[in-house]
Design a protein around this motif. Structure first.
Motif, PDB file in Angstrom:
ATOM      1  N   PRO A  78      -3.780  -5.680 -10.359  1.00  0.00           N
ATOM      2  CA  PRO A  78      -2.641  -6.514  -9.986  1.00  0.00           C
ATOM      3  C   PRO A  78      -2.416  -6.666  -8.486  1.00  0.00           C
ATOM      4  CG  PRO A  78      -1.894  -4.314 -10.499  1.00  0.00           C
ATOM      5  CD  PRO A  78      -3.404  -4.292 -10.627  1.00  0.00           C
ATOM      6  N   SER A  79      -3.043  -5.804  -7.661  1.00  0.00           N
ATOM      7  CA  SER A  79      -2.765  -5.835  -6.226  1.00  0.00           C
ATOM      8  C   SER A  79      -4.049  -5.670  -5.431  1.00  0.00           C
ATOM      9  CB  SER A  79      -1.771  -4.727  -5.851  1.00  0.00           C
ATOM     10  OG  SER A  79      -2.408  -3.466  -5.899  1.00  0.00           O
ATOM     11  N   GLY A  80      -3.921  -5.782  -4.108  1.00  0.00           N
ATOM     12  CA  GLY A  80      -5.095  -5.706  -3.242  1.00  0.00           C
ATOM     13  C   GLY A  80      -5.349  -4.326  -2.674  1.00  0.00           C
ATOM     14  N   ASP A  98     -10.974  -6.604  -6.619  1.00  0.00           N
ATOM     15  CA  ASP A  98     -10.170  -7.730  -6.147  1.00  0.00           C
ATOM     16  C   ASP A  98      -9.044  -8.010  -7.124  1.00  0.00           C
ATOM     17  OD1 ASP A  98      -9.331  -9.793  -4.607  1.00  0.00           O
ATOM     18  OD2 ASP A  98     -11.215 -10.928  -4.667  1.00  0.00           O
ATOM     19  N   VAL A  99      -7.992  -8.636  -6.614  1.00  0.00           N
ATOM     20  CA  VAL A  99      -6.890  -9.048  -7.483  1.00  0.00           C
ATOM     21  C   VAL A  99      -7.434 -10.016  -8.531  1.00  0.00           C
ATOM     22  CG1 VAL A  99      -4.670 -10.232  -7.590  1.00  0.00           C
ATOM     23  CG2 VAL A  99      -5.213  -8.764  -5.640  1.00  0.00           C
ATOM     24  N   GLU A 132      -3.927 -12.474  -0.910  1.00  0.00           N
ATOM     25  CA  GLU A 132      -4.428 -11.158  -0.537  1.00  0.00           C
ATOM     26  C   GLU A 132      -5.506 -11.261   0.544  1.00  0.00           C
ATOM     27  OE1 GLU A 132      -4.439 -12.377  -3.607  1.00  0.00           O
ATOM     28  OE2 GLU A 132      -2.673 -11.377  -4.450  1.00  0.00           O
TER      29      GLU A 132
END
Length: 296
Positions: free
Chosen positions: A75-77, A84-85, A196
């Motif tokens: 879900p995040s960087g 990867d997101v 991101e």
């Protein structure tokens, strides 16, 4: 994600199994006898029919997700450039032992994490001080030490094992007094249209190949990112993280070293919070070339 899908699966399995089982024990024979007496077709109530059909399906899914492999979405960087997101990954659920679905208590030990493993775990909460004691809270600012810790799955890389001395001096990571070597690959290259990637480009991110000793005579070579123009993360050790990793805990960090909320903020990762070891990217809608990549 703040709900526990394993708990939902476990609940559905129990409900479908109980409905189907009770019907077979107390009502099925009566319906069958009545239908034979009237030469009619045996018709099950809708709820029984659904339970009979769905119980084995939900049970198989629960067993596979709990004891074999479970899918997760990044879900995040915080793990860029390794993950990867939007990456959909598979997690080996038996790498560190078998655990009860939803309750997560281990009933069979099969192994322990090594330095360099990418692990999925239940977020333990932020460490806050109250009356001279450290407590776990869902509030990062610690204004409310009793804030409930959300039920979330996080992913980081194991940097420190129980008993390790881990230090972070600027960009230099030291494990047991030895600097962890890293080679500069070059500037980060990403799609500026994606949030991101745009952040990393704006912050002057560089990509490094880190050579992390795994504690068993080998080295885990993996990518990390540094962003000198971004906010500087806390050093190690700090008020929340002692120099020596406590027993029953692991030190975990994101590969995006400047943009990762990890053990530097919330302390060690308790062993009982482990969910499994990430090993494969099985889908990415933004970059098909990532599909099938092994996670190192």
């Amino acid at each position: 994600m703040d709900f526990d899908f394993s708990a939902i699966l476990l609940g559905l399995t129990v409900v479908f199994g109980v409905v189907w089982g009770l019907d077979r024990l107390f009502f099925h024979k009566q319906r069958k006898a009545k239908a034979e007496a009237t030469r009619a077709e045996v018709r099950e109530p809708v709820i029984v029919d659904w339970s009979r059909s769905l119980f084995p399906v939900v049970l198989v899914v629960l067993l596979l997700r709990s004891f074999v492999a479970e899918p997760f979405r990044i879900p995040s960087g915080s793990m860029m450039p390794t993950l990867d997101v939007g990456d959909f990954i598979l997690v080996n659920k038996f790498a560190y032992g078998l655990r009860m679905p939803a309750f997560n208590n281990k009933f069979l030990s099969l192994g322990e994490p090594k330095r360099g493993d990418v692990v999925v775990f239940r977020f333990p909460g932020y460490l806050c001080e109250e009356d001279g004691k450290l407590v776990r809270s869902g509030d990062q600012s610690c204004a409310d030490p009793h804030a409930p810790v959300p039920s979330q799955n996080w992913i980081k890389r194991v940097i420190g094992m129980p008993g390790d001395r881990v230090e972070m001096r600027g960009d230099q990571l030291l494990v047991n007094g030895e600097p962890v070597a890293a080679d500069l690959i070059g500037p980060y290259e990403g799609d500026p249209k994606r949030q991101e990637s745009r952040l990393m480009l704006e912050m002057g991110a560089t990509v490094w190949n880190e050579h992390l000793p795994n504690g068993q005579g080998g080295v885990v070579n993996h990518l990390t990112a540094r962003m000198p123009n971004y906010a500087t993360p806390p050093p190690l050790p700090n008020a929340r993280v002692p120099l020596v990793v406590p027993q029953g805990c692991y030190l975990a960090m994101g590969d995006n070293r400047y943009n990762s909320t990890d053990s530097r903020w919330w302390g060690c990762l308790p062993e009982q919070n482990l969910a499994g070891k990430a090993f494969l990217i099985w889908l990415n809608f933004y970059d098909f070339k990532r599909i099938g990549s092994i996670i190192h």
